[in-house]
Design a protein around this motif. Structure first.
Motif, PDB file in Angstrom:
ATOM      1  N   MET A  48       0.821  -1.214   0.000  1.00 56.84           N
ATOM      2  CA  MET A  48       0.000   0.000   0.000  1.00 56.84           C
ATOM      3  C   MET A  48       0.853   1.262   0.000  1.00 56.84           C
ATOM      4  O   MET A  48       0.467   2.302  -0.541  1.00 56.84           O
ATOM      5  N   LYS A  49       2.037   1.191   0.587  1.00 58.31           N
ATOM      6  CA  LYS A  49       2.937   2.351   0.571  1.00 58.31           C
ATOM      7  C   LYS A  49       3.436   2.654  -0.836  1.00 58.31           C
ATOM      8  O   LYS A  49       3.613   3.817  -1.216  1.00 58.31           O
ATOM      9  N   ARG A  50       3.660   1.592  -1.612  1.00 56.03           N
ATOM     10  CA  ARG A  50       4.203   1.780  -2.960  1.00 56.03           C
ATOM     11  C   ARG A  50       3.131   1.989  -4.009  1.00 56.03           C
ATOM     12  O   ARG A  50       3.422   2.456  -5.112  1.00 56.03           O
ATOM     13  N   TRP A  51       1.879   1.654  -3.691  1.00 60.06           N
ATOM     14  CA  TRP A  51       0.806   1.689  -4.693  1.00 60.06           C
ATOM     15  C   TRP A  51       0.440   3.142  -5.031  1.00 60.06           C
ATOM     16  O   TRP A  51       0.437   4.006  -4.161  1.00 60.06           O
ATOM     17  N   PRO A  52       0.131   3.438  -6.281  1.00 62.09           N
ATOM     18  CA  PRO A  52      -0.258   4.806  -6.656  1.00 62.09           C
ATOM     19  C   PRO A  52      -1.473   5.284  -5.872  1.00 62.09           C
ATOM     20  O   PRO A  52      -2.374   4.497  -5.562  1.00 62.09           O
ATOM     21  N   TRP A  53      -1.531   6.587  -5.582  1.00 63.15           N
ATOM     22  CA  TRP A  53      -2.602   7.145  -4.763  1.00 63.15           C
ATOM     23  C   TRP A  53      -3.825   7.550  -5.580  1.00 63.15           C
ATOM     24  O   TRP A  53      -4.861   7.885  -5.010  1.00 63.15           O
ATOM     25  N   ARG A  54      -3.721   7.521  -6.888  1.00 64.50           N
ATOM     26  CA  ARG A  54      -4.876   7.852  -7.724  1.00 64.50           C
ATOM     27  C   ARG A  54      -6.004   6.863  -7.443  1.00 64.50           C
ATOM     28  O   ARG A  54      -5.821   5.648  -7.518  1.00 64.50           O
ATOM     29  N   PRO A  55      -7.210   7.347  -7.076  1.00 66.29           N
ATOM     30  CA  PRO A  55      -8.296   6.455  -6.628  1.00 66.29           C
ATOM     31  C   PRO A  55      -8.599   5.310  -7.590  1.00 66.29           C
ATOM     32  O   PRO A  55      -8.812   4.171  -7.142  1.00 66.29           O
ATOM     33  N   SER A  56      -8.647   5.569  -8.900  1.00 65.73           N
ATOM     34  CA  SER A  56      -8.994   4.511  -9.852  1.00 65.73           C
ATOM     35  C   SER A  56      -7.943   3.405  -9.880  1.00 65.73           C
ATOM     36  O   SER A  56      -8.253   2.242 -10.133  1.00 65.73           O
ATOM     37  N   LEU A  57      -6.688   3.768  -9.603  1.00 68.64           N
ATOM     38  CA  LEU A  57      -5.609   2.774  -9.589  1.00 68.64           C
ATOM     39  C   LEU A  57      -5.489   2.104  -8.221  1.00 68.64           C
ATOM     40  O   LEU A  57      -5.038   0.957  -8.133  1.00 68.64           O
ATOM     41  N   ARG A  58      -5.902   2.804  -7.174  1.00 66.87           N
ATOM     42  CA  ARG A  58      -5.728   2.287  -5.826  1.00 66.87           C
ATOM     43  C   ARG A  58      -6.848   1.339  -5.397  1.00 66.87           C
ATOM     44  O   ARG A  58      -6.679   0.536  -4.470  1.00 66.87           O
ATOM     45  N   ARG A  59      -7.980   1.382  -6.107  1.00 63.85           N
ATOM     46  CA  ARG A  59      -9.145   0.594  -5.708  1.00 63.85           C
ATOM     47  C   ARG A  59      -8.848  -0.905  -5.588  1.00 63.85           C
ATOM     48  O   ARG A  59      -9.243  -1.536  -4.598  1.00 63.85           O
ATOM     49  N   PRO A  60      -8.156  -1.539  -6.556  1.00 58.18           N
ATOM     50  CA  PRO A  60      -7.887  -2.983  -6.418  1.00 58.18           C
ATOM     51  C   PRO A  60      -7.069  -3.313  -5.169  1.00 58.18           C
ATOM     52  O   PRO A  60      -7.328  -4.318  -4.491  1.00 58.18           O
ATOM     53  N   ALA A  61      -6.081  -2.461  -4.864  1.00 57.33           N
ATOM     54  CA  ALA A  61      -5.268  -2.708  -3.675  1.00 57.33           C
ATOM     55  C   ALA A  61      -6.096  -2.530  -2.401  1.00 57.33           C
ATOM     56  O   ALA A  61      -5.933  -3.280  -1.428  1.00 57.33           O
ATOM     57  N   THR A  62      -6.999  -1.560  -2.395  1.00 54.23           N
ATOM     58  CA  THR A  62      -7.853  -1.331  -1.239  1.00 54.23           C
ATOM     59  C   THR A  62      -8.782  -2.512  -0.991  1.00 54.23           C
ATOM     60  O   THR A  62      -9.001  -2.928   0.160  1.00 54.23           O
ATOM     61  N   VAL A  63      -9.319  -3.073  -2.061  1.00 53.18           N
ATOM     62  CA  VAL A  63     -10.185  -4.250  -1.940  1.00 53.18           C
ATOM     63  C   VAL A  63      -9.398  -5.434  -1.364  1.00 53.18           C
ATOM     64  O   VAL A  63      -9.863  -6.143  -0.470  1.00 53.18           O
ATOM     65  N   ALA A  64      -8.191  -5.620  -1.879  1.00 48.38           N
ATOM     66  CA  ALA A  64      -7.352  -6.716  -1.385  1.00 48.38           C
ATOM     67  C   ALA A  64      -6.977  -6.511   0.074  1.00 48.38           C
ATOM     68  O   ALA A  64      -6.999  -7.461   0.875  1.00 48.38           O
TER      69      ALA A  64
END
Length: 357
Positions: A48-64
């Motif tokens: 999560m620290k490395r994942w892009p902060w743009r909401p559309s790109l961050r959504r899959p990581a947030t779900v996981a």
């Protein structure tokens, strides 16, 4: 007795101060069998620290991340069923707290640091802090000010002071030599607490205009959140690990702990003061809250309530080197007498055993 200690993340400072530093003490305790577990996944935290902060790109990581949290919380509940006591070490999850509180044969202890009921903490998952306190069998606090507030919500409260991990300072003490040509004033904290430096903005400006041989070292501060100094000669170390922190403090001559007169400051503990004392830096603390109990003014530290007292205390320690060393030595002696790891563990141990009675 089986005890499960649940912490939020290894990166949360309170995880070490309030829990993990006692791992060896638990291992040597014949009466308590302790297990430690984090609510969050350290691997997922790194992603999560490395994942892009743009909401559309961050959504899959947030779900996981949410799915992993659910699984880990279920694992914690399963482990707690087989334990006599479960202790939540500053874990901001009301759903998990509810599930643990509902276990019929497991006692629930909540470890509370800071005034988490204040608005500034609500966005961090503490919207139900009063319900958490009310549904705990025991609440552990770091100081009597917080304990007094908590007793309105939970009758069973124990005070377990923060331990400064003095033994870690001792391992590095002989290998760090403070510069002799300058007097180093130090502040240590985090990016969200550096605003306290505005409390001593003007006293520092005045002192640095008078003393050309003084330096200010800010450890953990966000450079964008500190005062716009004019006379103050300073350097900033934005991030640090435990070893770096210890070595930085050991290189300080004076440690400052300024605070504003607010509820958050009143309920804040004195870990910063204890860290300075453990590093044998002469402490100047705000005359507020638990500082007034720990610091004997003029003996093991100095207290300051207003700008003039801050200026006087700084001038006194900068100009009188023998006094500075005497105060620093007394501060270290206070830590050796009252706040060793074993003494702090004994307070924690007593609280755990008491909840079973």
């Amino acid at each position: 007795m089986k005890v499960l200690l649940v912490y939020e993340s290894l990166e949360t400072p309170s995880t070490t101060v309030r829990a993990l530093q006692f791992r060896e003490c638990f291992e040597q305790d014949a009466q308590i069998q302790a297990t430690f577990i984090g609510r969050t996944s350290e691997a997922m935290n790194a992603v999560m620290k490395r994942w892009p902060w743009r909401p559309s790109l961050r959504r899959p990581a947030t779900v996981a991340e949410s799915a992993i949290l659910r699984r880990r919380e279920s694992k914690i509940v399963d482990l707690a069923r087989r334990c006599d006591v479960v202790m939540m070490m500053t874990v901001p999850s009301w759903p998990l707290h509810q599930r643990l509180a509902d276990l019929p044969n497991t006692r629930l202890i909540t470890d509370l640091i800071d005034a988490l009921w204040l608005p500034c903490f609500q966005s961090q998952g503490w919207q139900h802090i009063h319900q958490m306190l009310a549904t705990s069998d025991t609440v552990i606090c770091e100081n009597e000010y917080t304990a007094g507030y908590v007793r309105d919500h939970c009758p069973n409260v124990s005070v377990v002071p923060d331990g400064p991990q003095l033994d870690v300072f001792d391992r590095h003490r002989d290998s760090v030599v403070a510069p002799q040509e300058t007097c180093r004033i130090g502040w240590i904290g985090g990016k969200y607490t550096a605003d306290a430096l505005y409390r001593v903005f003007e006293p520092l400006e005045s002192i640095f205009a008078q003393h050309p041989d003084v330096q200010l070292r800010l450890v953990g501060a966000d450079p964008d959140r500190i005062p716009r100094f004019e006379n103050v000669r300073y350097s900033v170390l934005p991030q640090y690990d435990q070893t770096t922190m210890v070595r930085e403090v050991l290189a300080m001559d004076i440690g400052i702990f300024p605070m504003f007169n607010t509820a958050e400051s009143l309920y804040r503990g004195t870990l910063k003061t204890k860290i300075y004392m453990s590093g044998q830096a002469a402490v100047i603390g705000q005359r507020l809250g638990e500082n007034e109990t720990l610091i004997q003014d003029g003996v093991n530290g100095l207290l300051a309530a207003d700008d003039q007292q801050w200026c006087d205390a700084l001038s006194r320690l900068i100009g009188d080197v023998p006094l500075r060393r005497q105060v620093a030595a007394a501060g270290l002696e206070t830590m050796r007498r009252d706040f060793t790891r074993q003494r702090c563990y004994q307070r924690l141990r007593d609280a755990i055993l008491d909840v079973q009675e």
